[in-house]
Motif scaffolding. Structure first.
Motif, PDB file in Angstrom:
ATOM      1  N   UNK A  34      31.866  55.721  -5.818  1.00 52.19           N
ATOM      2  CA  UNK A  34      31.446  54.365  -6.164  1.00 52.19           C
ATOM      3  C   UNK A  34      30.755  54.392  -7.526  1.00 52.19           C
ATOM      4  N   UNK A  35      30.488  53.215  -8.065  1.00 56.00           N
ATOM      5  CA  UNK A  35      29.775  53.105  -9.347  1.00 56.00           C
ATOM      6  C   UNK A  35      28.416  53.802  -9.252  1.00 56.00           C
ATOM      7  N   UNK A  36      27.726  53.609  -8.149  1.00 56.48           N
ATOM      8  CA  UNK A  36      26.409  54.222  -7.976  1.00 56.48           C
ATOM      9  C   UNK A  36      26.516  55.743  -7.964  1.00 56.48           C
ATOM     10  N   UNK A  38      22.425  55.054 -16.287  1.00 59.60           N
ATOM     11  CA  UNK A  38      22.175  53.798 -15.588  1.00 59.60           C
ATOM     12  C   UNK A  38      23.477  53.008 -15.466  1.00 59.60           C
ATOM     13  N   UNK A  39      23.455  51.973 -14.636  1.00 56.95           N
ATOM     14  CA  UNK A  39      24.640  51.110 -14.490  1.00 56.95           C
ATOM     15  C   UNK A  39      25.012  50.471 -15.827  1.00 56.95           C
ATOM     16  N   UNK A  40      24.006  50.030 -16.581  1.00 55.23           N
ATOM     17  CA  UNK A  40      24.279  49.406 -17.875  1.00 55.23           C
ATOM     18  C   UNK A  40      24.913  50.394 -18.850  1.00 55.23           C
ATOM     19  N   UNK A  95      36.057  57.880 -18.036  1.00 56.85           N
ATOM     20  CA  UNK A  95      37.295  57.507 -17.340  1.00 56.85           C
ATOM     21  C   UNK A  95      37.146  56.160 -16.637  1.00 56.85           C
ATOM     22  N   UNK A  96      38.228  55.419 -16.560  1.00 57.76           N
ATOM     23  CA  UNK A  96      38.228  54.110 -15.909  1.00 57.76           C
ATOM     24  C   UNK A  96      38.357  54.269 -14.397  1.00 57.76           C
ATOM     25  N   UNK A 119      40.710  49.896  -7.037  1.00 56.17           N
ATOM     26  CA  UNK A 119      39.723  49.611  -5.994  1.00 56.17           C
ATOM     27  C   UNK A 119      38.288  49.656  -6.524  1.00 56.17           C
ATOM     28  N   UNK A 120      38.121  49.896  -7.834  1.00 51.36           N
ATOM     29  CA  UNK A 120      36.793  49.939  -8.433  1.00 51.36           C
ATOM     30  C   UNK A 120      36.086  51.266  -8.244  1.00 51.36           C
ATOM     31  N   UNK A 121      36.806  52.274  -7.753  1.00 48.18           N
ATOM     32  CA  UNK A 121      36.211  53.592  -7.525  1.00 48.18           C
ATOM     33  C   UNK A 121      36.918  54.623  -8.397  1.00 48.18           C
ATOM     34  N   UNK A 122      36.222  55.711  -8.633  1.00 47.17           N
ATOM     35  CA  UNK A 122      36.738  56.806  -9.457  1.00 47.17           C
ATOM     36  C   UNK A 122      37.162  57.964  -8.566  1.00 47.17           C
TER      37      UNK A 122
END
Length: 74
Positions: A29-31, A40-42, A54-55, A59-62
């Motif tokens: 996940x992003x976190x 940080x997220x920013x 990497x993008x 599904x928004x996950x790596x």
């Protein structure tokens, strides 16, 4: 077995493991990516916009393997 042969075999083994992880590997996940890269997220968002990380997938996950490959290159 020579040192060069051992290193070549280890390289092939790592490539095989990377390939397996890519197909069946865990997704982050992003976190989790922020924690792993210690940003940080920013900062993650900004660096994604700049093409420095990497993008994520659709599904928004790596893929963990992609993050590991990026870390190995940097």
């Amino acid at each position: 077995m020579t040192d060069a042969a051992i290193l070549a075999e280890l390289r092939r083994l790592r490539e095989a493991v990377d390939l397996l992880v890519r197909y069946i590997g865990p997704r982050l996940t992003r976190e989790q990516v922020c924690l792993r890269l210690d940003v940080s997220r920013n900062t993650l968002t900004r660096r994604l916009e700049l093409g420095q990380y990497p993008r994520p997938g659709k599904d928004g996950k790596w893929l963990l393997s992609e993050i590991m490959a990026w870390e190995a290159r940097h």
